[in-house]
Design an enzyme around this catalytic site. Sequence first.
Site, PDB file in Angstrom:
ATOM      1  N   LEU A  44      23.362  10.697  31.874  1.00  0.00           N
ATOM      2  CA  LEU A  44      23.406  12.004  32.512  1.00  0.00           C
ATOM      3  C   LEU A  44      24.759  12.592  32.145  1.00  0.00           C
ATOM      4  O   LEU A  44      25.777  11.906  32.265  1.00  0.00           O
ATOM      5  CB  LEU A  44      23.326  11.874  34.029  1.00  0.00           C
ATOM      6  CG  LEU A  44      21.982  12.002  34.716  1.00  0.00           C
ATOM      7  CD1 LEU A  44      22.147  11.802  36.226  1.00  0.00           C
ATOM      8  CD2 LEU A  44      21.311  13.306  34.426  1.00  0.00           C
ATOM      9  N   ASP A  45      24.778  13.832  31.712  1.00  0.00           N
ATOM     10  CA  ASP A  45      26.048  14.464  31.378  1.00  0.00           C
ATOM     11  C   ASP A  45      26.974  14.495  32.584  1.00  0.00           C
ATOM     12  O   ASP A  45      26.526  14.453  33.729  1.00  0.00           O
ATOM     13  CB  ASP A  45      25.815  15.902  30.900  1.00  0.00           C
ATOM     14  CG  ASP A  45      25.067  15.962  29.587  1.00  0.00           C
ATOM     15  OD1 ASP A  45      25.288  15.073  28.744  1.00  0.00           O
ATOM     16  OD2 ASP A  45      24.268  16.896  29.412  1.00  0.00           O
ATOM     17  N   ARG A  46      28.245  14.586  32.314  1.00  0.00           N
ATOM     18  CA  ARG A  46      29.261  14.605  33.374  1.00  0.00           C
ATOM     19  C   ARG A  46      29.008  15.724  34.376  1.00  0.00           C
ATOM     20  O   ARG A  46      29.213  15.566  35.575  1.00  0.00           O
ATOM     21  CB  ARG A  46      30.639  14.749  32.723  1.00  0.00           C
ATOM     22  CG  ARG A  46      31.777  14.571  33.676  1.00  0.00           C
ATOM     23  CD  ARG A  46      33.085  14.507  32.901  1.00  0.00           C
ATOM     24  NE  ARG A  46      34.063  15.323  33.591  1.00  0.00           N
ATOM     25  CZ  ARG A  46      35.010  16.009  33.010  1.00  0.00           C
ATOM     26  NH1 ARG A  46      35.147  15.997  31.724  1.00  0.00           N
ATOM     27  NH2 ARG A  46      35.854  16.709  33.720  1.00  0.00           N
ATOM     28  N   SER A  48      26.142  16.943  35.225  1.00  0.00           N
ATOM     29  CA  SER A  48      24.830  16.798  35.845  1.00  0.00           C
ATOM     30  C   SER A  48      24.930  15.753  36.946  1.00  0.00           C
ATOM     31  O   SER A  48      25.804  14.897  36.932  1.00  0.00           O
ATOM     32  CB  SER A  48      23.787  16.374  34.811  1.00  0.00           C
ATOM     33  OG  SER A  48      23.664  17.359  33.813  1.00  0.00           O
ATOM     34  N   ARG A 144      21.551  17.570  26.153  1.00  0.00           N
ATOM     35  CA  ARG A 144      21.649  18.729  27.054  1.00  0.00           C
ATOM     36  C   ARG A 144      20.367  19.564  27.032  1.00  0.00           C
ATOM     37  O   ARG A 144      20.390  20.781  27.152  1.00  0.00           O
ATOM     38  CB  ARG A 144      22.884  19.551  26.735  1.00  0.00           C
ATOM     39  CG  ARG A 144      24.162  18.723  26.928  1.00  0.00           C
ATOM     40  CD  ARG A 144      25.441  19.481  26.727  1.00  0.00           C
ATOM     41  NE  ARG A 144      25.742  20.485  27.718  1.00  0.00           N
ATOM     42  CZ  ARG A 144      26.263  20.263  28.926  1.00  0.00           C
ATOM     43  NH1 ARG A 144      26.522  19.031  29.316  1.00  0.00           N
ATOM     44  NH2 ARG A 144      26.528  21.260  29.740  1.00  0.00           N
TER      45      ARG A 144
END
Length: 181
Positions: A44-46, A48, A144
Amino acid sequence: MTTILFNKPFNVLSQFTDKGSEGAPRQTLSDYIDLPGIYPAGRLDRDSEGLLVLTDDGELQAKIANPRHKLPKTYWVQVERIPDDAALQTLRDGVNLKDGVTRPAQARRIVEPKMLWLRDPPVRFRKSVPDCWIELTIREGKNRQVRRMTAAVGHPTLRLIRYAVGGWTLEGLGSGKWRHV
């Protein structure tokens, strides 16, 4: 075999160490989880939030992370403005991104989820631009992807929360908390 579900807060890296930080250290999984030998199955992106599955089972990691298994991942997405039916249908049909057309998805408008926690920092509120929540289920994981999909249909993402991975959900799991499954 150890498998846990973790509700990753905003601004936390989906890894146990911060290898790229040149300034102040950033928060990582090790700030929340102290279990040896487990690793995230996917990322999971930072910026998110939400469900991250961690395990020491390599087969399970591959099943979750590899798009060829088409494991559904469901996101709650706060977007700018209110998407009309045409925008939602484009998300369902597949969105043409720079790296190709996304697989068909499930997309629908939802009311703001009741189990939401406060985000730090909060999403910027603008009186002149309404926002809306949608639920989006995808079966792939381009970089993303959800943010790029909503932007491509004219509704930039303000907040992104992964609610479910396969049959696992965030139900009963507060931000920054984890549990064994």
